[in-house]
Write a protein that holds these residues in place. Structure first.
Motif, PDB file in Angstrom:
ATOM      1  N   THR A  24      52.037  68.429 -21.434  1.00 26.26           N
ATOM      2  CA  THR A  24      50.729  67.897 -21.761  1.00 26.26           C
ATOM      3  C   THR A  24      49.675  68.878 -21.287  1.00 26.26           C
ATOM      4  OG1 THR A  24      50.688  66.710 -19.658  1.00 26.26           O
ATOM      5  CG2 THR A  24      51.534  65.520 -21.580  1.00 26.26           C
ATOM      6  N   GLU A  25      48.442  68.673 -21.732  1.00 31.67           N
ATOM      7  CA  GLU A  25      47.373  69.576 -21.328  1.00 31.67           C
ATOM      8  C   GLU A  25      47.200  69.505 -19.817  1.00 31.67           C
ATOM      9  OE1 GLU A  25      45.580  71.768 -23.049  1.00 31.67           O
ATOM     10  OE2 GLU A  25      46.882  71.325 -24.748  1.00 31.67           O
ATOM     11  N   GLN A  26      47.136  70.680 -19.193  1.00 30.37           N
ATOM     12  CA  GLN A  26      46.989  70.758 -17.759  1.00 30.37           C
ATOM     13  C   GLN A  26      45.631  71.356 -17.413  1.00 30.37           C
ATOM     14  OE1 GLN A  26      49.312  69.595 -15.636  1.00 30.37           O
ATOM     15  NE2 GLN A  26      50.545  68.956 -17.392  1.00 30.37           N
ATOM     16  N   PRO A  27      45.070  70.992 -16.268  1.00 32.15           N
ATOM     17  CA  PRO A  27      43.806  71.586 -15.872  1.00 32.15           C
ATOM     18  C   PRO A  27      43.989  73.051 -15.559  1.00 32.15           C
ATOM     19  CG  PRO A  27      44.709  70.258 -14.087  1.00 32.15           C
ATOM     20  CD  PRO A  27      45.548  69.990 -15.303  1.00 32.15           C
ATOM     21  N   ALA A  28      42.943  73.823 -15.769  1.00 32.85           N
ATOM     22  CA  ALA A  28      43.007  75.236 -15.435  1.00 32.85           C
ATOM     23  C   ALA A  28      43.209  75.395 -13.938  1.00 32.85           C
ATOM     24  CB  ALA A  28      41.716  75.924 -15.867  1.00 32.85           C
ATOM     25  N   TRP A 301      60.338  77.468 -18.585  1.00 29.29           N
ATOM     26  CA  TRP A 301      60.046  78.755 -17.963  1.00 29.29           C
ATOM     27  C   TRP A 301      59.007  79.523 -18.767  1.00 29.29           C
ATOM     28  CZ3 TRP A 301      64.257  81.895 -15.076  1.00 29.29           C
ATOM     29  CH2 TRP A 301      64.916  81.077 -14.148  1.00 29.29           C
ATOM     30  N   GLU A 302      59.165  79.533 -20.076  1.00 32.62           N
ATOM     31  CA  GLU A 302      58.224  80.274 -20.906  1.00 32.62           C
ATOM     32  C   GLU A 302      56.838  79.632 -20.849  1.00 32.62           C
ATOM     33  OE1 GLU A 302      60.263  80.328 -24.657  1.00 32.62           O
ATOM     34  OE2 GLU A 302      61.143  82.302 -24.252  1.00 32.62           O
ATOM     35  N   ASP A 303      56.794  78.307 -20.832  1.00 28.49           N
ATOM     36  CA  ASP A 303      55.513  77.616 -20.729  1.00 28.49           C
ATOM     37  C   ASP A 303      54.820  77.953 -19.412  1.00 28.49           C
ATOM     38  OD1 ASP A 303      53.540  75.417 -21.451  1.00 28.49           O
ATOM     39  OD2 ASP A 303      54.345  74.633 -19.577  1.00 28.49           O
ATOM     40  N   ALA A 304      55.609  78.087 -18.343  1.00 26.26           N
ATOM     41  CA  ALA A 304      55.054  78.383 -17.018  1.00 26.26           C
ATOM     42  C   ALA A 304      54.849  79.878 -16.791  1.00 26.26           C
ATOM     43  CB  ALA A 304      55.958  77.811 -15.928  1.00 26.26           C
ATOM     44  N   GLY A 305      55.308  80.701 -17.722  1.00 26.52           N
ATOM     45  CA  GLY A 305      55.155  82.142 -17.557  1.00 26.52           C
ATOM     46  C   GLY A 305      55.999  82.700 -16.424  1.00 26.52           C
ATOM     47  N   VAL A 306      57.195  82.152 -16.220  1.00 27.56           N
ATOM     48  CA  VAL A 306      58.072  82.653 -15.157  1.00 27.56           C
ATOM     49  C   VAL A 306      58.456  84.100 -15.459  1.00 27.56           C
ATOM     50  CG1 VAL A 306      60.310  82.395 -14.021  1.00 27.56           C
ATOM     51  CG2 VAL A 306      58.961  80.363 -14.599  1.00 27.56           C
ATOM     52  N   ARG A 318      58.637  82.609  -9.753  1.00 29.50           N
ATOM     53  CA  ARG A 318      57.230  82.987  -9.787  1.00 29.50           C
ATOM     54  C   ARG A 318      56.667  82.696 -11.164  1.00 29.50           C
ATOM     55  NH1 ARG A 318      55.070  89.075  -8.750  1.00 29.50           N
ATOM     56  NH2 ARG A 318      55.438  89.263 -11.003  1.00 29.50           N
ATOM     57  N   ALA A 319      55.625  81.863 -11.205  1.00 37.45           N
ATOM     58  CA  ALA A 319      55.004  81.463 -12.463  1.00 37.45           C
ATOM     59  C   ALA A 319      53.730  82.269 -12.707  1.00 37.45           C
ATOM     60  CB  ALA A 319      54.690  79.974 -12.444  1.00 37.45           C
ATOM     61  N   ARG A 320      53.099  81.991 -13.830  1.00 35.16           N
ATOM     62  CA  ARG A 320      51.895  82.714 -14.247  1.00 35.16           C
ATOM     63  C   ARG A 320      50.759  82.529 -13.247  1.00 35.16           C
ATOM     64  NH1 ARG A 320      51.416  79.989 -18.349  1.00 35.16           N
ATOM     65  NH2 ARG A 320      52.670  81.296 -19.739  1.00 35.16           N
ATOM     66  N   ASP A 321      50.595  81.313 -12.754  1.00 39.30           N
ATOM     67  CA  ASP A 321      49.517  80.996 -11.816  1.00 39.30           C
ATOM     68  C   ASP A 321      49.903  79.697 -11.111  1.00 39.30           C
ATOM     69  OD1 ASP A 321      48.948  78.936 -13.716  1.00 39.30           O
ATOM     70  OD2 ASP A 321      47.601  80.293 -14.789  1.00 39.30           O
ATOM     71  N   ARG A 322      49.002  79.224 -10.261  1.00 40.14           N
ATOM     72  CA  ARG A 322      49.316  78.025  -9.488  1.00 40.14           C
ATOM     73  C   ARG A 322      49.494  76.796 -10.372  1.00 40.14           C
ATOM     74  NH1 ARG A 322      45.250  74.690  -5.829  1.00 40.14           N
ATOM     75  NH2 ARG A 322      46.700  73.072  -5.104  1.00 40.14           N
ATOM     76  N   VAL A 370      59.643  72.428  -3.620  1.00 39.06           N
ATOM     77  CA  VAL A 370      58.236  72.469  -3.262  1.00 39.06           C
ATOM     78  C   VAL A 370      57.556  73.546  -4.095  1.00 39.06           C
ATOM     79  CG1 VAL A 370      58.345  74.231  -1.419  1.00 39.06           C
ATOM     80  CG2 VAL A 370      56.680  72.338  -1.254  1.00 39.06           C
ATOM     81  N   SER A 371      56.258  73.444  -4.247  1.00 38.09           N
ATOM     82  CA  SER A 371      55.485  74.460  -4.952  1.00 38.09           C
ATOM     83  C   SER A 371      54.363  74.939  -4.043  1.00 38.09           C
ATOM     84  CB  SER A 371      54.904  73.880  -6.244  1.00 38.09           C
ATOM     85  OG  SER A 371      54.140  74.843  -6.940  1.00 38.09           O
ATOM     86  N   TYR A 372      54.097  76.252  -4.082  1.00 36.74           N
ATOM     87  CA  TYR A 372      52.988  76.821  -3.327  1.00 36.74           C
ATOM     88  C   TYR A 372      52.471  78.035  -4.076  1.00 36.74           C
ATOM     89  CZ  TYR A 372      50.140  79.028   0.227  1.00 36.74           C
ATOM     90  OH  TYR A 372      49.079  79.587   0.891  1.00 36.74           O
ATOM     91  N   ASP A 373      51.168  78.044  -4.331  1.00 35.53           N
ATOM     92  CA  ASP A 373      50.538  79.137  -5.058  1.00 35.53           C
ATOM     93  C   ASP A 373      51.279  79.328  -6.394  1.00 35.53           C
ATOM     94  OD1 ASP A 373      48.479  81.181  -5.137  1.00 35.53           O
ATOM     95  OD2 ASP A 373      50.073  82.634  -4.872  1.00 35.53           O
ATOM     96  N   ARG A 374      51.727  80.543  -6.717  1.00 31.57           N
ATOM     97  CA  ARG A 374      52.410  80.816  -7.987  1.00 31.57           C
ATOM     98  C   ARG A 374      53.896  80.499  -7.928  1.00 31.57           C
ATOM     99  NH1 ARG A 374      51.497  86.883  -9.729  1.00 31.57           N
ATOM    100  NH2 ARG A 374      52.659  86.125 -11.539  1.00 31.57           N
ATOM    101  N   TYR A 375      54.387  79.971  -6.820  1.00 33.74           N
ATOM    102  CA  TYR A 375      55.826  79.894  -6.601  1.00 33.74           C
ATOM    103  C   TYR A 375      56.334  78.455  -6.538  1.00 33.74           C
ATOM    104  CZ  TYR A 375      54.981  84.735  -5.388  1.00 33.74           C
ATOM    105  OH  TYR A 375      54.584  86.043  -5.435  1.00 33.74           O
ATOM    106  N   THR A 376      57.533  78.270  -7.052  1.00 35.25           N
ATOM    107  CA  THR A 376      58.265  77.021  -6.948  1.00 35.25           C
ATOM    108  C   THR A 376      59.614  77.336  -6.320  1.00 35.25           C
ATOM    109  OG1 THR A 376      57.198  76.045  -8.877  1.00 35.25           O
ATOM    110  CG2 THR A 376      59.307  75.126  -8.245  1.00 35.25           C
ATOM    111  N   ALA A 377      60.086  76.487  -5.425  1.00 31.73           N
ATOM    112  CA  ALA A 377      61.339  76.767  -4.715  1.00 31.73           C
ATOM    113  C   ALA A 377      62.231  75.533  -4.702  1.00 31.73           C
ATOM    114  CB  ALA A 377      61.052  77.217  -3.286  1.00 31.73           C
TER     115      ALA A 377
END
Length: 402
Positions: A24-28, A301-306, A318-322, A370-377
């Motif tokens: 769904t549409e996500q906030p910037a 992954w492609e949607d998140a820009g991994v 590591r994703a495109r952004d937070r 967990v997620s932090y900044d551009r990263y998910t673990a």
């Protein structure tokens, strides 16, 4: 980093927490609330490190071969790119995709390894990309193992020698030709719906293997179906791996252990528990090779820009952004009937933990992410407290690596 002691233990299937779904549409990213402020000193991290590490260059030839295998993985197509039927990761008997030491590797039934080292003493390293139509061994398996040799001549010789060695494993194997690939060396058993093919391309040898459980059970054979699938596989794999430049043998010891600090910010393993491959950092979508549902996961992954993936005691993306990392984390933590939510780690409420409720003895019981900044673990353990401590330490690593 003591990778000399790392061996490829029996595989344990990690539950895929994610389910591909339309986003769904996500906030910037700029509109997101600030990261929660966590006092890292209050986290229960057990005995795990919380500071990022700089790994530098490889220290042993074994490490160099592992890194070269992981570099190669970045160029090998998923089996779903060859044929969309093969959308699932290979079953649990494939205990490692990083294939650098035949004496301590297990490629299931795909390659008989007892003579591999003696037949191919110049083998450098390899990587196995496997997929299946059914993870309960009720469908068809497709695997491509790409092997690196020091020269093109050696690769051509080894394609012939390794096929002959594999064919001589029993007296029922019969040579067969692969349309469009006259140099390929292949064989099958006329009474068994399976085929193995060895094809040299530059300094690489591509071993393609097909095993059809249903037709074997039904005692039905179709050679044309097998060779057509091998040809289709080579049509996809050969041009893809041609983009890979093998490291000259005399330069292997110059390889870096890490990519963009990914491995440095990934929780290191204490032992081999639950892991199917050595520690490694990958570019692009190569980490999908380790997913149980790579075709479905790819969309997320492609949607998140991994663009980077690392695995050791944890898996880090590591994703495109937070905002993209949060979206990926939300999809990874969606529950299904096999999972239930359990307690988050002490003083880290934004981490989520789940318990596997199914009956598969190979599946790890607890997962935390967990997620932090551009990263998910993501971490896994058979004990909830251990999983909580691992994700707490992993979170601290991500924060401290900023």
């Amino acid at each position: 980093m003591g990778w000399n002691a790392i061996r490829l233990a029996g595989a344990v299937l990690m539950v895929t927490l994610s389910a591909s779904a339309c986003g769904t549409e996500q906030p910037a990213a700029a509109a997101l609330p600030p990261e929660p402020v966590i006092d890292l000193s209050t986290l229960d991290v057990g005995g795990h490190p919380t500071r990022p590490r700089d790994y530098g260059k490889v220290a042993t030839l074994e490490q160099a071969k592992i890194i070269e295998s992981e570099r190669l993985a970045n160029f090998i197509p998923l089996t779903s790119e060859i044929d969309p039927r093969f959308a699932l990761g290979h079953r649990v008997s494939l205990s490692s995709r990083v294939f650098y030491d035949p004496a301590h590797s297990n490629l299931g039934d795909a390659i008989k390894l007892d003579r591999f080292a003696s037949v191919a003493p110049d083998f450098v390293t390899g990587f196995a990309s496997g997929g299946t139509t059914d993870q309960d061994m009720q469908g068809i398996d497709l695997m491509n193992v790409v092997l690196v040799f020091p020269t093109e001549q050696k690769a051509a010789e080894m394609a012939v020698a390794l096929e002959l060695s594999d064919r001589e494993y029993n007296n029922r194997n019969v040579p067969v030709e692969i349309p469009g690939y006259p140099a390929a060396k292949a064989h099958w058993q006329p009474d068994k719906q399976s085929i193995g093919s060895w094809f040299a391309s530059g300094k690489l040898v591509i071993y393609s293997w097909v095993y059809d459980y249903l037709r074997i059970t039904a005692e039905v054979v179709d050679q044309n179906e097998l060779v057509t699938l091998v040809r289709k596989s080579l049509d996809t794999v050969v041009p893809a791996v041609a983009k890979f430049t093998p490291t000259p043998p005399d330069q292997l010891m110059t390889l870096a252990l890490d990519i963009d600090g990914m491995l440095g910010r990934t929780l290191p393993r204490i032992n081999e528990e639950f892991y199917t491959s050595p520690p490694g950092a990958y570019t692009g979508l190569a980490g999908l090779h380790f997913e149980s549902e790579p075709a479905a996961t790819r969309a997320d992954w492609e949607d998140a820009g991994v663009d980077r993936y690392a695995q050791d005691q944890a898996r880090v993306y590591r994703a495109r952004d937070r905002a993209s990392a949060l979206r990926l984390w939300e999809r990874q933590t969606r529950l299904d009937k096999r999972l239930r939510t359990v307690a988050s780690p002490k003083n880290l409420p934004q981490a989520e933990c789940h318990e596997y409720l199914g009956s598969d003895k190979w599946v790890v019981r607890f997962y935390c992410s967990v997620s932090y900044d551009r990263y998910t673990a993501l971490v896994a353990s058979q004990q909830l407290l251990d999983a909580q401590q691992r994700i707490s330490a992993q979170y601290a690593l991500l924060v401290n690596a900023k």
